[in-house]
Design an enzyme around this catalytic site. Structure first.
Site, PDB file in Angstrom:
ATOM      1  N   TYR A   1      50.343  40.183  26.594  1.00 63.86           N
ATOM      2  CA  TYR A   1      49.205  39.336  26.189  1.00 63.86           C
ATOM      3  C   TYR A   1      49.479  38.614  24.864  1.00 63.86           C
ATOM      4  O   TYR A   1      48.746  37.709  24.497  1.00 63.86           O
ATOM      5  CB  TYR A   1      47.905  40.156  26.029  1.00 63.86           C
TER       6      TYR A   1
ATOM      7  N   LEU B   1      34.670  42.655  36.710  1.00 66.89           N
ATOM      8  CA  LEU B   1      33.657  41.667  37.131  1.00 66.89           C
ATOM      9  C   LEU B   1      34.296  40.626  38.055  1.00 66.89           C
ATOM     10  O   LEU B   1      33.690  39.589  38.321  1.00 66.89           O
ATOM     11  CB  LEU B   1      33.061  40.971  35.902  1.00 66.89           C
TER      12      LEU B   1
ATOM     13  N   LYS C   1      36.280  41.822  29.724  1.00 70.14           N
ATOM     14  CA  LYS C   1      36.632  40.920  28.636  1.00 70.14           C
ATOM     15  C   LYS C   1      35.508  39.925  28.413  1.00 70.14           C
ATOM     16  O   LYS C   1      34.938  39.408  29.376  1.00 70.14           O
ATOM     17  CB  LYS C   1      37.904  40.160  29.014  1.00 70.14           C
ATOM     18  N   SER C   2      35.163  39.686  27.174  1.00 69.59           N
ATOM     19  CA  SER C   2      34.311  38.556  26.842  1.00 69.59           C
ATOM     20  C   SER C   2      34.623  38.160  25.416  1.00 69.59           C
ATOM     21  O   SER C   2      34.929  39.001  24.580  1.00 69.59           O
ATOM     22  CB  SER C   2      32.831  38.903  26.968  1.00 69.59           C
TER      23      SER C   2
ATOM     24  N   ARG D   1      27.485  38.481  25.021  1.00 68.21           N
ATOM     25  CA  ARG D   1      27.968  39.193  26.218  1.00 68.21           C
ATOM     26  C   ARG D   1      28.643  40.513  25.871  1.00 68.21           C
ATOM     27  O   ARG D   1      28.564  41.476  26.635  1.00 68.21           O
ATOM     28  CB  ARG D   1      28.923  38.298  26.991  1.00 68.21           C
TER      29      ARG D   1
HETATM   30  P1  NAD Z   1      36.764  40.621  33.901  1.00 70.97           P
HETATM   31  O1  NAD Z   1      36.393  41.024  35.282  1.00 70.97           O
HETATM   32  O2  NAD Z   1      36.558  41.536  32.768  1.00 70.97           O
HETATM   33  O3  NAD Z   1      36.034  39.248  33.660  1.00 70.97           O
HETATM   34  C1  NAD Z   1      36.075  38.606  32.420  1.00 70.97           C
HETATM   35  C2  NAD Z   1      35.302  37.299  32.509  1.00 70.97           C
HETATM   36  O4  NAD Z   1      33.983  37.571  32.978  1.00 70.97           O
HETATM   37  C3  NAD Z   1      35.121  36.667  31.143  1.00 70.97           C
HETATM   38  O5  NAD Z   1      36.181  35.789  30.859  1.00 70.97           O
HETATM   39  C4  NAD Z   1      33.799  35.970  31.258  1.00 70.97           C
HETATM   40  O6  NAD Z   1      34.009  34.675  31.765  1.00 70.97           O
HETATM   41  C5  NAD Z   1      33.050  36.777  32.302  1.00 70.97           C
HETATM   42  N1  NAD Z   1      32.039  37.683  31.712  1.00 70.97           N
HETATM   43  C6  NAD Z   1      32.219  38.742  30.870  1.00 70.97           C
HETATM   44  N2  NAD Z   1      31.046  39.324  30.564  1.00 70.97           N
HETATM   45  C7  NAD Z   1      30.100  38.625  31.238  1.00 70.97           C
HETATM   46  C8  NAD Z   1      28.691  38.747  31.320  1.00 70.97           C
HETATM   47  N3  NAD Z   1      28.042  39.710  30.657  1.00 70.97           N
HETATM   48  N4  NAD Z   1      28.023  37.849  32.101  1.00 70.97           N
HETATM   49  C9  NAD Z   1      28.674  36.895  32.772  1.00 70.97           C
HETATM   50  N5  NAD Z   1      30.009  36.721  32.736  1.00 70.97           N
HETATM   51  C10 NAD Z   1      30.719  37.583  31.967  1.00 70.97           C
HETATM   52  O7  NAD Z   1      38.301  40.117  33.971  1.00 70.97           O
HETATM   53  P2  NAD Z   1      39.607  40.325  33.092  1.00 70.97           P
HETATM   54  O8  NAD Z   1      39.446  39.909  31.698  1.00 70.97           O
HETATM   55  O9  NAD Z   1      40.712  39.678  33.849  1.00 70.97           O
HETATM   56  O10 NAD Z   1      39.842  41.910  33.151  1.00 70.97           O
HETATM   57  C11 NAD Z   1      39.429  42.795  32.135  1.00 70.97           C
HETATM   58  C12 NAD Z   1      40.624  43.393  31.454  1.00 70.97           C
HETATM   59  O11 NAD Z   1      41.473  44.059  32.388  1.00 70.97           O
HETATM   60  C13 NAD Z   1      41.568  42.368  30.810  1.00 70.97           C
HETATM   61  O12 NAD Z   1      41.042  41.808  29.641  1.00 70.97           O
HETATM   62  C14 NAD Z   1      42.783  43.204  30.617  1.00 70.97           C
HETATM   63  O13 NAD Z   1      42.635  44.052  29.502  1.00 70.97           O
HETATM   64  C15 NAD Z   1      42.811  44.005  31.909  1.00 70.97           C
HETATM   65  N6  NAD Z   1      43.687  43.403  32.933  1.00 70.97           N
HETATM   66  C16 NAD Z   1      44.777  44.105  33.347  1.00 70.97           C
HETATM   67  C17 NAD Z   1      45.610  43.596  34.337  1.00 70.97           C
HETATM   68  C18 NAD Z   1      46.775  44.394  34.810  1.00 70.97           C
HETATM   69  O14 NAD Z   1      47.625  43.884  35.544  1.00 70.97           O
HETATM   70  N7  NAD Z   1      46.864  45.656  34.443  1.00 70.97           N
HETATM   71  C19 NAD Z   1      45.355  42.337  34.896  1.00 70.97           C
HETATM   72  C20 NAD Z   1      44.234  41.631  34.465  1.00 70.97           C
HETATM   73  C21 NAD Z   1      43.401  42.186  33.489  1.00 70.97           C
END
Ligand code: NAD
Length: 255
Positions: free
Chosen positions: A45, A182, A222-223, A228
């Site tokens: 990242y 999410l 993540k946000s 949020r």
């Molecule tokens: P997520 O499902 O957490 O979605 C994040 C998105 O959801 C945000 O960018 C925002 O647009 C929206 N969001 C967040 N809170 C909200 C709310 N309260 N209301 C409405 N929309 C909202 O997706 P992510 O960030 O891809 O996944 C979370 C974490 O998982 C990443 O930050 C990372 O740390 C991890 N991750 C790991 C891998 C892996 O291969 N191991 C891959 C992807 C992500």
């Protein structure tokens, strides 16, 4: 939650995938000041230094915060993995990480996993785990080393609950972590999430995250938005009934 090695991981945290390096310290500081106590980053990242800076800026003791990072795909193998961990520790400004994951299967997984066992033994890493691994990949590591990963971080959410994989994790004593809980935000507009949210007087994001907690899954949505961040954190003061959980389970049948 207690992991299979006895460590206790906060079941809820902050993911920082796609958070620009320059914004990470501020975001992590804000989250920790709101009450977050778990941050999920990765070498890939490019923002570990910001995570470390945010931790110091927030003034929260290091031992109160769980930090996970993940091995870069280009650093597999016994020596390369050890060097990569040391580089992460320097960037984070800490002498240990709480959880180190093999980000995804690749070359020389068994040699990489031997390095992880050594890192755990010398204390640079408290718990070791994997991400995006299937059963066969995990069994190969356990057969070769006897070390069972503490977690497997996979893309699990109500649309893709991976029930078979979760049964396997339970049998093996592996904790499931959800990445993209999410579905990158898309589940927050799903009609079922909206309906359950309206019924319990919460937001769609909160009921989806609560579903994960009640299924025994570790989440770190993540946000970058402080509102949020607070919304996602406020999921410990209500419970979804069996009926509400079952309604959310039905999301897996939607096209
Ligand atoms: P997520 O499902 O957490 O979605 C994040 C998105 O959801 C945000 O960018 C925002 O647009 C929206 N969001 C967040 N809170 C909200 C709310 N309260 N209301 C409405 N929309 C909202 O997706 P992510 O960030 O891809 O996944 C979370 C974490 O998982 C990443 O930050 C990372 O740390 C991890 N991750 C790991 C891998 C892996 O291969 N191991 C891959 C992807 C992500």
């Amino acid at each position: 939650m207690t992991l299979n090695d006895g460590s206790v991981i906060p079941q809820f945290g902050l993911g920082v995938y796609h958070v620009p390096a320059d914004d990470t310290a501020g975001l992590v500081r804000t989250a920790l000041q709101l009450g977050y106590r778990h941050v999920d980053t990765a070498q890939g990242y490019g923002n570990e230094a910001g995570v470390g800076q945010g931790l110091r800026d927030a003034g929260v003791p290091r031992e109160d915060v769980w930090i996970t990072t993940k091995l870069d795909d280009g650093a597999h193998g016994y020596d390369a993995a050890q060097r990569a961990l040391d580089a992460s520790l320097r960037r984070l400004g800490t002498d240990h990480v709480d959880l180190f994951l093999v980000h995804r299967p690749g070359e020389a997984d068994v040699e990489t996993w031997r390095a992880f066992a050594a890192m755990r033994a010398d204390g640079r890493v408290r718990s070791v785990g994997v991400s995006n691994f299937g059963r066969r990949g995990i069994e190969q590591l356990v057969d070769a080393t006897g070390v069972v990963p503490a977690v497997n971080q996979i893309r699990v959410n109500p649309r893709t609950p991976h029930r078979g994989m979760r049964r396997y994790h339970r049998r093996r004593g592996i904790t499931t972590e959800s990445w993209g809980p999410l579905r990158e935000g898309r589940l927050t507009t799903h009609p079922i999430a909206r309906r359950v949210a309206a019924r319990v007087g919460r937001t769609p994001a909160q009921v989806i995250l609560r579903w994960h907690l009640q299924r025994g899954i570790v989440v770190f949505p993540k946000s970058a938005d402080p509102g949020r961040l607070a919304e996602n954190l406020a999921i410990t003061d209500f419970t979804l009934s069996r009926r509400e959980m079952a309604a959310i389970d039905l999301m897996r049948r939607w096209k």
